[in-house]
Design an enzyme around this catalytic site. Sequence first.
Site, mmCIF file in Angstrom:
data_model
loop_
_atom_site.group_PDB
_atom_site.id
_atom_site.type_symbol
_atom_site.label_atom_id
_atom_site.label_comp_id
_atom_site.label_asym_id
_atom_site.label_seq_id
_atom_site.Cartn_x
_atom_site.Cartn_y
_atom_site.Cartn_z
ATOM 1 N N HIS A 223 0.805 -1.225 0.000
ATOM 2 C CA HIS A 223 0.000 0.000 0.000
ATOM 3 C C HIS A 223 0.839 1.275 0.000
ATOM 4 O O HIS A 223 0.312 2.364 -0.173
ATOM 5 C CB HIS A 223 -0.944 0.029 1.208
ATOM 6 C CG HIS A 223 -0.228 0.388 2.483
ATOM 7 N ND1 HIS A 223 0.458 -0.539 3.218
ATOM 8 C CD2 HIS A 223 -0.078 1.574 3.120
ATOM 9 C CE1 HIS A 223 1.007 0.058 4.257
ATOM 10 N NE2 HIS A 223 0.702 1.339 4.226
HETATM 11 C C1 UD1 Z 1 -2.330 5.073 5.846
HETATM 12 C C2 UD1 Z 1 -1.107 5.523 6.649
HETATM 13 C C3 UD1 Z 1 -0.054 4.424 6.658
HETATM 14 C C4 UD1 Z 1 -0.640 3.097 7.133
HETATM 15 C C5 UD1 Z 1 -1.841 2.768 6.252
HETATM 16 C C6 UD1 Z 1 -2.488 1.465 6.658
HETATM 17 C C7 UD1 Z 1 -0.629 7.932 6.613
HETATM 18 C C8 UD1 Z 1 0.241 8.991 6.044
HETATM 19 N N1 UD1 Z 1 -0.492 6.721 6.066
HETATM 20 O O1 UD1 Z 1 -1.956 4.978 4.480
HETATM 21 O O2 UD1 Z 1 0.981 4.790 7.543
HETATM 22 O O3 UD1 Z 1 0.327 2.081 7.059
HETATM 23 O O4 UD1 Z 1 -2.790 3.836 6.355
HETATM 24 O O5 UD1 Z 1 -3.597 1.147 5.908
HETATM 25 O O6 UD1 Z 1 -1.403 8.219 7.501
HETATM 26 N N2 UD1 Z 1 -9.233 4.810 1.270
HETATM 27 C C9 UD1 Z 1 -10.420 4.148 1.070
HETATM 28 N N3 UD1 Z 1 -11.058 3.655 2.169
HETATM 29 C C10 UD1 Z 1 -10.573 3.805 3.434
HETATM 30 C C11 UD1 Z 1 -9.354 4.495 3.600
HETATM 31 C C12 UD1 Z 1 -8.689 4.982 2.518
HETATM 32 O O7 UD1 Z 1 -10.900 3.984 -0.032
HETATM 33 O O8 UD1 Z 1 -11.200 3.346 4.389
HETATM 34 C C13 UD1 Z 1 -8.522 5.359 0.099
HETATM 35 C C14 UD1 Z 1 -8.441 6.875 0.187
HETATM 36 O O9 UD1 Z 1 -9.436 7.442 -0.558
HETATM 37 C C15 UD1 Z 1 -7.079 7.207 -0.361
HETATM 38 C C16 UD1 Z 1 -6.298 5.935 -0.217
HETATM 39 O O10 UD1 Z 1 -7.193 4.893 0.131
HETATM 40 O O11 UD1 Z 1 -7.137 7.528 -1.731
HETATM 41 C C17 UD1 Z 1 -5.212 6.083 0.809
HETATM 42 O O12 UD1 Z 1 -5.710 6.363 2.124
HETATM 43 P P1 UD1 Z 1 -4.876 7.267 3.153
HETATM 44 O O13 UD1 Z 1 -5.557 7.340 4.432
HETATM 45 O O14 UD1 Z 1 -4.501 8.534 2.488
HETATM 46 O O15 UD1 Z 1 -3.493 6.527 3.366
HETATM 47 P P2 UD1 Z 1 -3.079 4.997 3.338
HETATM 48 O O16 UD1 Z 1 -2.370 4.737 2.068
HETATM 49 O O17 UD1 Z 1 -4.208 4.108 3.731
#
Ligand code: UD1
Length: 384
Positions: A223
């Site tokens: 991820h």
């Molecule tokens: C985040 C954390 C990372 C952790 C990871 C575990 C930060 C900077 N990064 O990264 O340290 O290891 O979580 O999962 O805080 N999204 C969904 N559904 C959700 C959550 C996210 O669709 O429930 C999508 C969002 O729209 C976004 C992408 O996933 O486009 C990334 O989500 P984001 O919270 O920005 O960071 P992670 O990559 O999950």
Amino acid sequence: MKIISVVGARPNFVKIAPFIREIEKYNNISDNNIHNILLHTGQHYDDRMSRAFFKELDIPAIDIHLGIGSGTHAEQVGQTMMAFEKVIRKEKPDWVVVVGDVNATLACSLTAKKEGTHICHIEAGLRSGDLSMPEEINRIVTDRLADLLLTPDKLAIENLIKEGVSAHKIVFVGNIMIDTLEANKNKARKKQINQIIRNNLLKKYVLKARVPSDGNFTVMTLHRPSNVDDKNVLKSIIRFIMDKAAKELPLIWPIHPRTQKQLKHFDFFNEISSHENIILLEPLGYIDMLRLNMGARIMLTDSGGLQEECTVLGTPCLTLRWNTERPLTLSQNGGTCILTGNDIENIKKNYYQALNRKREPQKPEFWDGNTAERCLKAILNYKQ
Ligand code: UD1
């Protein structure tokens, strides 16, 4: 004493669960009364990334939900700060407890400090040395602001001392994630691989592979932006798993929402989902993931938490990163993980070596299931 415990994203839930249980245990003794407010920033909002964890880890209902959701880093951090400031002003807690290194950790620490509230950081002192990782920025800033820094190992203490943190603020408590692992190992053991796969198949995906048995499959999770946001990097990892790894063993891949989005965006998704030995799953609950880890022959991952869980369970693990903030998990320090970065030749070589490695569980100091107790003690004993 009033505490606000903050969670925002998936790895936080695993870390806060034992801490909250410890507060409940403490409050069961007469005259003890800690008022804990559980606050979710909403960074992870999908049921499978959030609500499912609360249920199975027995975390009580959220008291305050900020509902922040997705966005750029500035949006996530900024909106969380604005919402959290109102909460602090109303609730006036004695402590804000933050865990890990996600955007929620940073945003709530910054707000708490500006409001003059004590901050306790659980999992302090981890450093990858790589400031291009958003998590590294979050770790450094949070530790700079925290009043009480609770570390998972002694290397983390050295990092903090080098950065000039005064020793009296630092307490070595061990790894709180391992409390959750120890509390759920027996439940996980009772689960069937077959059931996990059938209950969690990715939406609209048709299973082609045969369901593997224990010791006969690879698990992969991916991820990190450095692996999934760059088309060429993602492509080379995909080629490796399709042409090599999944030829050796069935490969089970629970896909993070960010990664799923990118696979579709770069047009890799159809090819992967038609591979006859790759099994695509939705993001898994904690106990299902633990069970897969217990049965896997090899783990391929860029997750920090899984590196630690592999070390305790003994699963040979290739860490698909160039660095790690968790050096204790590396084979040269007694762990089970090897850093391979995203260099395919390097991954290939180590993958074939790992195929012949035996499962050798490790037990680093204080990774013993009792870390939450030491965390709460440190807060109760805190002297400025
Ligand atoms: C985040 C954390 C990372 C952790 C990871 C575990 C930060 C900077 N990064 O990264 O340290 O290891 O979580 O999962 O805080 N999204 C969904 N559904 C959700 C959550 C996210 O669709 O429930 C999508 C969002 O729209 C976004 C992408 O996933 O486009 C990334 O989500 P984001 O919270 O920005 O960071 P992670 O990559 O999950």
